[in-house]
Enzyme design. Structure first.
Site, mmCIF file in Angstrom:
data_model
loop_
_atom_site.group_PDB
_atom_site.id
_atom_site.type_symbol
_atom_site.label_atom_id
_atom_site.label_comp_id
_atom_site.label_asym_id
_atom_site.label_seq_id
_atom_site.Cartn_x
_atom_site.Cartn_y
_atom_site.Cartn_z
ATOM 1 N N GLN A 132 6.603 14.186 -2.664
ATOM 2 C CA GLN A 132 6.685 12.745 -2.439
ATOM 3 C C GLN A 132 6.137 11.975 -3.640
ATOM 4 O O GLN A 132 6.726 10.984 -4.090
ATOM 5 C CB GLN A 132 5.893 12.374 -1.185
ATOM 6 C CG GLN A 132 5.785 10.884 -0.927
ATOM 7 C CD GLN A 132 7.098 10.270 -0.518
ATOM 8 O OE1 GLN A 132 7.757 10.782 0.378
ATOM 9 N NE2 GLN A 132 7.483 9.184 -1.154
ATOM 10 N N ARG A 287 13.607 11.311 -3.883
ATOM 11 C CA ARG A 287 13.064 12.562 -3.361
ATOM 12 C C ARG A 287 14.042 13.697 -3.628
ATOM 13 O O ARG A 287 13.641 14.813 -3.991
ATOM 14 C CB ARG A 287 12.829 12.442 -1.847
ATOM 15 C CG ARG A 287 11.575 11.717 -1.421
ATOM 16 C CD ARG A 287 10.345 12.598 -1.504
ATOM 17 N NE ARG A 287 10.385 13.707 -0.574
ATOM 18 C CZ ARG A 287 10.035 13.624 0.706
ATOM 19 N NH1 ARG A 287 9.637 12.474 1.229
ATOM 20 N NH2 ARG A 287 10.066 14.695 1.470
#
Length: 300
Positions: A132, A287
């Protein structure tokens, strides 16, 4: 770099290499350029915590890289019935080229890496969320052109996100200011690392932390597994919200990041979320590309 277990394991050079490769993979994907770097490779994905973005982005990423992702729910594995993690690591290493795990305890991720013979990627633990944060850094660099010298502000819980952002941003020579209530500070080893950097500060005042910030970040007050503490956390985190007052303290062109899902009206107002939704969902898209870069670096 044999595994990705936490941000502390990465050097600034590792982070820069991942971000550069992520940019290249994103460009190739956008322009229809095939990049089957992992053709014939397999990734086992262990989920002991539910997920939307982590599962979809890793599955799609492996597919785009030419590899095979295999979803492994803890309900379907012997690890969910008490098999020692070291035995699971030894068995899966015979079948797979890599393992991604999303779980609660950092010790479980570390044990997989210690006992297996294939790369292990931390998809999230209560301590760290490195994939993340790599996507956050990728997004910040897209919007601001560089990382060094920028000020990053995190408001909220001293959880896996705060732990990983502090380490990652400081390694990339950013200024880091965090605001959290008493009793919700980041992990002690993270603080021990951070206090050696003059560009780090921690306060109980969100507006002070946000003053002059280039990017403001938050996360939910009660992460997965903390649901039984939700009411107490709502009381303890009252005032630790990204709102108009906080954004006025930041730079006029400050961007906002949130790892999602967001609880509008708690850690962030509806107005701030919607006015910065493009930045937030650009990060969610990134991501995919940041994780693809990690997969290529480790499994390629």
């Amino acid at each position: 770099m044999n595994h990705l277990l936490k941000m502390m394991d990465l050097t600034a050079g590792d982070i820069a290499e991942i971000l550069n490769l992520a940019d290249q993979l994103k460009y190739e994907q956008k322009h229809g350029i095939a990049h089957p770097h992992l053709a014939g490779k397999t990734l086992g994905m262990i989920f002991e915590k539910a997920s939307t973005r982590t599962r979809v982005s890793f599955e799609v990423g492996m597919y785009q890289l030419g590899g095979l992702p295999i979803f492994l729910s803890s309900d379907d594995l012997q690890i969910g019935r008490g098999e020692p993690v070291q035995d699971t690591a030894r068995v899966l290493s015979r079948y797979l080229n890599g393992i991604m795990i999303r779980t609660f305890r950092q010790s479980e991720v570390d044990a997989l890496a210690a006992n297996g013979t294939v790369p292990v990627i931390n998809g999230l633990t209560d301590y760290a969320h490195p994939c993340q944060v790599l996507a956050d850094l990728m997004t910040i660099r897209e919007y601001k052109g560089a990382l060094e010298g920028l000020k990053l502000c995190f408001i909220g819980d001293g959880n896996n996100m705060m732990n990983s952002l502090i380490v990652g941003a400081l390694k990339m020579k950013m200024e880091v200011a965090v605001a959290c209530p008493s009793g919700y500070k980041p992990a002690q080893d993270v603080l021990d690392f951070a206090v050696t950097h003059p560009a780090f500060s921690m306060t109980a005042d969100p507006a002070e932390a946000a003053r002059g910030a280039d990017v403001v970040i938050t996360d939910v007050w009660a992460s997965m597994g903390k649901e039984d503490e939700a009411e107490q956390r709502r009381r303890d985190f009252a005032g630790y919200q990204i709102n108009g007052t906080v954004m006025k303290a930041a730079k006029p062109d400050a961007i906002v990041q949130h790892c999602l899902p967001a609880h509008r009206g708690e850690e962030i107002t509806e107005e701030v979320f919607e006015s910065h939704s493009k930045e937030i969902f650009d990060e969610a898209e990134n991501r995919l590309h940041a994780q693809k870069a990690v997969l290529v670096k480790l499994l390629g």
